[in-house]
Design a protein around this motif. Sequence first.
Motif, PDB file in Angstrom:
ATOM      1  N   SER A  87       0.872  -1.169   0.047  1.00  0.00           N
ATOM      2  CA  SER A  87      -0.005   0.087   0.047  1.00  0.00           C
ATOM      3  C   SER A  87       1.039   1.150   0.026  1.00  0.00           C
ATOM      4  N   GLU A  88       2.294   1.110   0.353  1.00  0.00           N
ATOM      5  CA  GLU A  88       2.974   2.226   0.122  1.00  0.00           C
ATOM      6  C   GLU A  88       3.885   2.334  -1.280  1.00  0.00           C
ATOM      7  N   PRO A  89       3.444   3.482  -1.820  1.00  0.00           N
ATOM      8  CA  PRO A  89       3.604   3.267  -3.264  1.00  0.00           C
ATOM      9  C   PRO A  89       5.128   3.475  -3.583  1.00  0.00           C
ATOM     10  N   ASP A  90       5.939   4.064  -2.649  1.00  0.00           N
ATOM     11  CA  ASP A  90       7.502   4.032  -2.899  1.00  0.00           C
ATOM     12  C   ASP A  90       8.236   2.807  -2.274  1.00  0.00           C
ATOM     13  N   MET A  91       7.582   1.859  -1.755  1.00  0.00           N
ATOM     14  CA  MET A  91       7.987   0.692  -1.141  1.00  0.00           C
ATOM     15  C   MET A  91       8.137  -0.227  -2.091  1.00  0.00           C
ATOM     16  N   PRO A  92       9.458  -0.663  -2.326  1.00  0.00           N
ATOM     17  CA  PRO A  92       9.771  -1.946  -3.274  1.00  0.00           C
ATOM     18  C   PRO A  92       9.530  -3.337  -2.910  1.00  0.00           C
ATOM     19  N   VAL A  93       8.399  -3.644  -2.877  1.00  0.00           N
ATOM     20  CA  VAL A  93       7.925  -4.966  -2.157  1.00  0.00           C
ATOM     21  C   VAL A  93       7.449  -5.803  -3.521  1.00  0.00           C
ATOM     22  N   SER A  94       8.160  -7.195  -3.385  1.00  0.00           N
ATOM     23  CA  SER A  94       7.417  -8.066  -4.389  1.00  0.00           C
ATOM     24  C   SER A  94       5.987  -8.454  -4.335  1.00  0.00           C
ATOM     25  N   LYS A  95       5.071  -8.284  -5.280  1.00  0.00           N
ATOM     26  CA  LYS A  95       3.769  -8.784  -5.371  1.00  0.00           C
ATOM     27  C   LYS A  95       3.517 -10.121  -5.217  1.00  0.00           C
ATOM     28  N   LEU A  96       2.890 -10.432  -3.913  1.00  0.00           N
ATOM     29  CA  LEU A  96       2.343 -11.493  -3.477  1.00  0.00           C
ATOM     30  C   LEU A  96       1.173 -12.092  -4.360  1.00  0.00           C
ATOM     31  N   LEU A  97       1.221 -13.223  -5.084  1.00  0.00           N
ATOM     32  CA  LEU A  97       0.230 -13.728  -6.023  1.00  0.00           C
ATOM     33  C   LEU A  97      -0.629 -14.689  -5.359  1.00  0.00           C
ATOM     34  N   TYR A  98      -0.038 -15.519  -4.407  1.00  0.00           N
ATOM     35  CA  TYR A  98      -0.616 -16.458  -3.860  1.00  0.00           C
ATOM     36  C   TYR A  98       0.040 -17.088  -2.525  1.00  0.00           C
ATOM     37  N   LYS A 126       8.324 -11.894  -9.702  1.00  0.00           N
ATOM     38  CA  LYS A 126       9.755 -11.788  -9.339  1.00  0.00           C
ATOM     39  C   LYS A 126      10.072 -10.048  -9.598  1.00  0.00           C
ATOM     40  N   ALA A 127      10.667  -9.701  -8.283  1.00  0.00           N
ATOM     41  CA  ALA A 127      11.062  -8.145  -8.530  1.00  0.00           C
ATOM     42  C   ALA A 127      12.308  -8.066  -9.558  1.00  0.00           C
ATOM     43  N   GLU A 128      12.433  -6.874 -10.056  1.00  0.00           N
ATOM     44  CA  GLU A 128      13.808  -6.635 -10.765  1.00  0.00           C
ATOM     45  C   GLU A 128      14.707  -6.737  -9.967  1.00  0.00           C
ATOM     46  N   GLY A 129      16.083  -7.128 -10.594  1.00  0.00           N
ATOM     47  CA  GLY A 129      17.270  -7.011  -9.928  1.00  0.00           C
ATOM     48  C   GLY A 129      17.872  -8.710  -9.783  1.00  0.00           C
ATOM     49  N   GLU A 130      18.857  -8.755  -9.355  1.00  0.00           N
ATOM     50  CA  GLU A 130      19.680 -10.055  -9.133  1.00  0.00           C
ATOM     51  C   GLU A 130      20.115 -10.104  -7.752  1.00  0.00           C
ATOM     52  N   ARG A 153      15.473   1.247   4.172  1.00  0.00           N
ATOM     53  CA  ARG A 153      15.365   0.935   5.455  1.00  0.00           C
ATOM     54  C   ARG A 153      14.505   2.468   6.021  1.00  0.00           C
ATOM     55  N   ALA A 154      14.969   3.589   5.576  1.00  0.00           N
ATOM     56  CA  ALA A 154      14.251   4.694   5.997  1.00  0.00           C
ATOM     57  C   ALA A 154      12.914   4.686   5.724  1.00  0.00           C
ATOM     58  N   LEU A 155      12.332   4.058   4.561  1.00  0.00           N
ATOM     59  CA  LEU A 155      11.014   4.031   4.152  1.00  0.00           C
ATOM     60  C   LEU A 155      10.258   3.147   5.752  1.00  0.00           C
ATOM     61  N   LEU A 156      11.013   2.056   5.521  1.00  0.00           N
ATOM     62  CA  LEU A 156      10.503   1.289   6.937  1.00  0.00           C
ATOM     63  C   LEU A 156      10.230   1.825   8.168  1.00  0.00           C
ATOM     64  N   CYS A 157      11.528   2.756   8.381  1.00  0.00           N
ATOM     65  CA  CYS A 157      11.575   3.169   9.686  1.00  0.00           C
ATOM     66  C   CYS A 157      10.284   4.222   9.740  1.00  0.00           C
ATOM     67  N   ASN A 158      10.189   5.108   8.791  1.00  0.00           N
ATOM     68  CA  ASN A 158       9.183   5.994   8.517  1.00  0.00           C
ATOM     69  C   ASN A 158       7.627   5.576   8.515  1.00  0.00           C
ATOM     70  N   PHE A 159       7.549   4.377   8.209  1.00  0.00           N
ATOM     71  CA  PHE A 159       6.303   3.787   7.737  1.00  0.00           C
ATOM     72  C   PHE A 159       5.313   3.851   8.790  1.00  0.00           C
ATOM     73  N   ASN A 160       4.060   4.669   8.257  1.00  0.00           N
ATOM     74  CA  ASN A 160       3.080   4.993   9.466  1.00  0.00           C
ATOM     75  C   ASN A 160       2.261   3.732   9.539  1.00  0.00           C
ATOM     76  N   LEU A 161       2.374   2.854  10.569  1.00  0.00           N
ATOM     77  CA  LEU A 161       1.658   1.437  10.678  1.00  0.00           C
ATOM     78  C   LEU A 161       0.098   1.694  11.184  1.00  0.00           C
ATOM     79  N   SER A 162      -0.902   1.122  10.343  1.00  0.00           N
ATOM     80  CA  SER A 162      -1.991   1.457  10.513  1.00  0.00           C
ATOM     81  C   SER A 162      -2.383   0.964  12.135  1.00  0.00           C
TER      82      SER A 162
END
Length: 213
Positions: A87-98, A126-130, A153-162
């Motif tokens: 839900s965080e647009p700038d967070m590089p997270v792999s999409k969970l399909l199932y 699969k996310a981009e990168g190796e 890491r900064a995005l995680l530290c500043n993430f506003n947990l609902s």
Amino acid sequence: MPDGSDLDGKELLTLVRKGRSPFEGVWNVDNLIRKIEEKIDTKATNILYVSKGSNNYGLHLQLPNRAFSRKLPEAEFEAAVYRLLRSEPDMPVSKLLYYRIPVQHAGPRLSPPQDILGRQLFVFEKAEGENNTWRHLDIGQKANLLAQAARIRALLCNFNLSLEFATTWLRERLFEQKPKKFPIPVAPTRSFCNALIKSKIEATIKNIGDMIS
């Protein structure tokens, strides 16, 4: 492998389809792949490679125009975390399909199960990168990679947990012994922190004089 070497995954899909899986008797890879194919409505064309961690295997599947990996960690909470971070647009997270939580067989444990119901299952896009590229990077590329890691890491530290997420999962994620419920609603306040610590102590000690279990 039977000779003691690590399996790199090459030709694994061919071996599995021919009934010669190197995992035979340990877990049913064919059943796993067919379950993934069923859930995402496509057919695997290759297994690019097999990776492993301290408590998981990663099967990197080649599917039409896409690649996926399968992992085995804690199911419900991890799935909820991935959905939350997506839900965080700038967070590089792999999409969970199932994903699927494990199911324990009833009855005595007389032999290793031949199905995959007891295994947690996660399928990601699969996310981009190796992986494992650090040693091949020059100084500038390493600096860029470290900057990306610091940004994540900064995005995680500043993430506003609902508050909804915290209310759902905080008690569940406490280590034993834990209270059956919190005396006051979950909130980012001093009062709740005090109540949390007190309820945790009471759940551990229970009555004065009891042994701490």
